[in-house]
Design a protein around this motif. Structure first.
Motif, PDB file in Angstrom:
ATOM      1  N   ASN A  81       0.855  -1.181   0.000  1.00 20.38           N
ATOM      2  CA  ASN A  81       0.000   0.000   0.000  1.00 20.38           C
ATOM      3  C   ASN A  81       0.895   1.237   0.000  1.00 20.38           C
ATOM      4  N   ALA A  82       1.177   1.770   1.149  1.00 20.83           N
ATOM      5  CA  ALA A  82       1.991   2.974   1.234  1.00 20.83           C
ATOM      6  C   ALA A  82       3.474   2.631   1.340  1.00 20.83           C
ATOM      7  N   MET A  83       4.282   3.490   0.752  1.00 21.25           N
ATOM      8  CA  MET A  83       5.730   3.444   0.931  1.00 21.25           C
ATOM      9  C   MET A  83       6.172   4.849   1.297  1.00 21.25           C
ATOM     10  N   GLY A  84       7.238   4.939   2.063  1.00 23.91           N
ATOM     11  CA  GLY A  84       7.627   6.265   2.500  1.00 23.91           C
ATOM     12  C   GLY A  84       9.079   6.381   2.894  1.00 23.91           C
ATOM     13  N   TRP A  85       9.475   7.624   3.089  1.00 27.81           N
ATOM     14  CA  TRP A  85      10.820   7.948   3.555  1.00 27.81           C
ATOM     15  C   TRP A  85      10.708   8.769   4.834  1.00 27.81           C
ATOM     16  N   TYR A  86      11.527   8.421   5.803  1.00 31.22           N
ATOM     17  CA  TYR A  86      11.644   9.142   7.060  1.00 31.22           C
ATOM     18  C   TYR A  86      13.120   9.438   7.282  1.00 31.22           C
ATOM     19  N   ARG A  87      13.402  10.367   8.179  1.00 25.47           N
ATOM     20  CA  ARG A  87      14.791  10.659   8.486  1.00 25.47           C
ATOM     21  C   ARG A  87      14.956  10.958   9.966  1.00 25.47           C
ATOM     22  N   GLN A  88      16.175  10.716  10.432  1.00 25.38           N
ATOM     23  CA  GLN A  88      16.489  10.977  11.833  1.00 25.38           C
ATOM     24  C   GLN A  88      17.871  11.607  11.921  1.00 25.38           C
ATOM     25  N   ALA A  89      17.890  12.835  12.396  1.00 23.56           N
ATOM     26  CA  ALA A  89      19.152  13.536  12.615  1.00 23.56           C
ATOM     27  C   ALA A  89      19.636  13.250  14.041  1.00 23.56           C
ATOM     28  N   PRO A  90      20.937  13.415  14.306  1.00 25.79           N
ATOM     29  CA  PRO A  90      21.469  13.148  15.640  1.00 25.79           C
ATOM     30  C   PRO A  90      20.750  13.964  16.705  1.00 25.79           C
ATOM     31  N   GLY A  91      20.303  13.290  17.761  1.00 24.23           N
ATOM     32  CA  GLY A  91      19.643  13.970  18.860  1.00 24.23           C
ATOM     33  C   GLY A  91      18.204  14.355  18.602  1.00 24.23           C
ATOM     34  N   LYS A  92      17.657  13.960  17.452  1.00 24.91           N
ATOM     35  CA  LYS A  92      16.284  14.309  17.110  1.00 24.91           C
ATOM     36  C   LYS A  92      15.450  13.050  16.876  1.00 24.91           C
ATOM     37  N   GLN A  93      14.135  13.248  16.919  1.00 26.10           N
ATOM     38  CA  GLN A  93      13.235  12.139  16.648  1.00 26.10           C
ATOM     39  C   GLN A  93      13.133  11.882  15.150  1.00 26.10           C
ATOM     40  N   ARG A  94      12.775  10.643  14.824  1.00 26.73           N
ATOM     41  CA  ARG A  94      12.549  10.321  13.417  1.00 26.73           C
ATOM     42  C   ARG A  94      11.335  11.102  12.918  1.00 26.73           C
ATOM     43  N   GLU A  95      11.452  11.660  11.719  1.00 21.75           N
ATOM     44  CA  GLU A  95      10.373  12.471  11.164  1.00 21.75           C
ATOM     45  C   GLU A  95      10.032  12.041   9.752  1.00 21.75           C
ATOM     46  N   LEU A  96       8.788  12.293   9.392  1.00 22.61           N
ATOM     47  CA  LEU A  96       8.321  11.988   8.050  1.00 22.61           C
ATOM     48  C   LEU A  96       8.972  12.908   7.033  1.00 22.61           C
ATOM     49  N   VAL A  97       9.395  12.343   5.915  1.00 26.92           N
ATOM     50  CA  VAL A  97       9.887  13.146   4.794  1.00 26.92           C
ATOM     51  C   VAL A  97       8.827  13.166   3.685  1.00 26.92           C
ATOM     52  N   ALA A  98       8.426  11.982   3.224  1.00 31.68           N
ATOM     53  CA  ALA A  98       7.443  11.888   2.149  1.00 31.68           C
ATOM     54  C   ALA A  98       6.853  10.494   2.116  1.00 31.68           C
ATOM     55  N   MET A 135      16.257  14.091  -4.263  1.00 33.20           N
ATOM     56  CA  MET A 135      16.487  15.211  -3.360  1.00 33.20           C
ATOM     57  C   MET A 135      17.336  16.256  -4.078  1.00 33.20           C
ATOM     58  N   ASN A 136      16.765  17.423  -4.286  1.00 34.08           N
ATOM     59  CA  ASN A 136      17.457  18.527  -4.940  1.00 34.08           C
ATOM     60  C   ASN A 136      17.614  19.690  -3.970  1.00 34.08           C
ATOM     61  N   SER A 137      18.494  20.618  -4.319  1.00 34.81           N
ATOM     62  CA  SER A 137      18.725  21.806  -3.495  1.00 34.81           C
ATOM     63  C   SER A 137      18.942  21.437  -2.033  1.00 34.81           C
ATOM     64  N   LEU A 138      19.800  20.473  -1.819  1.00 32.21           N
ATOM     65  CA  LEU A 138      20.011  19.973  -0.461  1.00 32.21           C
ATOM     66  C   LEU A 138      20.638  21.030   0.438  1.00 32.21           C
ATOM     67  N   LYS A 139      20.232  20.987   1.702  1.00 31.65           N
ATOM     68  CA  LYS A 139      20.705  21.926   2.716  1.00 31.65           C
ATOM     69  C   LYS A 139      21.399  21.152   3.850  1.00 31.65           C
ATOM     70  N   PRO A 140      22.268  21.804   4.589  1.00 32.17           N
ATOM     71  CA  PRO A 140      22.912  21.108   5.720  1.00 32.17           C
ATOM     72  C   PRO A 140      21.902  20.502   6.694  1.00 32.17           C
ATOM     73  N   GLU A 141      20.760  21.153   6.850  1.00 31.30           N
ATOM     74  CA  GLU A 141      19.747  20.636   7.775  1.00 31.30           C
ATOM     75  C   GLU A 141      19.047  19.387   7.252  1.00 31.30           C
ATOM     76  N   ASP A 142      19.340  18.984   6.033  1.00 33.63           N
ATOM     77  CA  ASP A 142      18.821  17.715   5.514  1.00 33.63           C
ATOM     78  C   ASP A 142      19.696  16.533   5.946  1.00 33.63           C
ATOM     79  N   THR A 143      20.813  16.821   6.572  1.00 37.63           N
ATOM     80  CA  THR A 143      21.709  15.768   7.031  1.00 37.63           C
ATOM     81  C   THR A 143      21.011  14.873   8.047  1.00 37.63           C
ATOM     82  N   ALA A 144      20.994  13.577   7.780  1.00 36.79           N
ATOM     83  CA  ALA A 144      20.296  12.620   8.641  1.00 36.79           C
ATOM     84  C   ALA A 144      20.503  11.216   8.089  1.00 36.79           C
ATOM     85  N   VAL A 145      20.075  10.240   8.871  1.00 35.27           N
ATOM     86  CA  VAL A 145      19.931   8.886   8.352  1.00 35.27           C
ATOM     87  C   VAL A 145      18.516   8.781   7.786  1.00 35.27           C
ATOM     88  N   TYR A 146      18.422   8.356   6.544  1.00 35.34           N
ATOM     89  CA  TYR A 146      17.141   8.247   5.867  1.00 35.34           C
ATOM     90  C   TYR A 146      16.695   6.781   5.848  1.00 35.34           C
TER      91      TYR A 146
END
Length: 121
Positions: A32-49, A82-93
């Motif tokens: 059904n659904a597929m998705g991407w999430y990310r987790q930066a150091p010290g932060k909770q895992r969050e939805l990307v798409a 992923m285009n126009s990447l920013k430093p704040e996009d740094t995470a484990v995906y």
């Protein structure tokens, strides 16, 4: 029974692009659904798409207009351009998939092992 394997992460300069892939294999009847999430150091895992089987998509506000999720149903694969990447996009995906093992089974959520994306000059 089911494996989700991500690839495509790495180091990229700000403003650059990366394309992540996630292939699901094993005992799969339908996804059904597929998705991407990310987790930066010290932060909770969050939805990307996320993307459902019909192709309808949903994005976090922070990536709208820069990231594009797509899927190849024949290959049980989801992509994240992923285009126009920013430093704040740094995470484990991490990718995930809601899938069933037969016509009669309920849906289960599976996760990949994660791939590191680092945006730095």
């Amino acid at each position: 029974q089911v494996q989700l394997v991500e690839s495509g992460g790495g180091l990229v300069q700000p403003g650059g692009s990366l394309r992540l892939s996630c292939a699901a294999s094993g005992n799969i009847f339908s996804i059904n659904a597929m998705g991407w999430y990310r987790q930066a150091p010290g932060k909770q895992r969050e939805l990307v798409a996320t993307i459902i089987s019909s192709g309808s998509t949903n994005y976090a506000d922070s990536v709208k207009g820069r990231f594009t999720i797509s899927r190849d149903n024949a290959k049980n694969t989801v992509y994240l351009q992923m285009n126009s990447l920013k430093p704040e996009d740094t995470a484990v995906y991490y990718c995930n998939a809601d899938l069933s093992h037969s016509a009669l089974s309920r849906f289960y959520t599976y996760w990949g092992q994660g791939t590191q994306v680092t945006v730095s000059s």
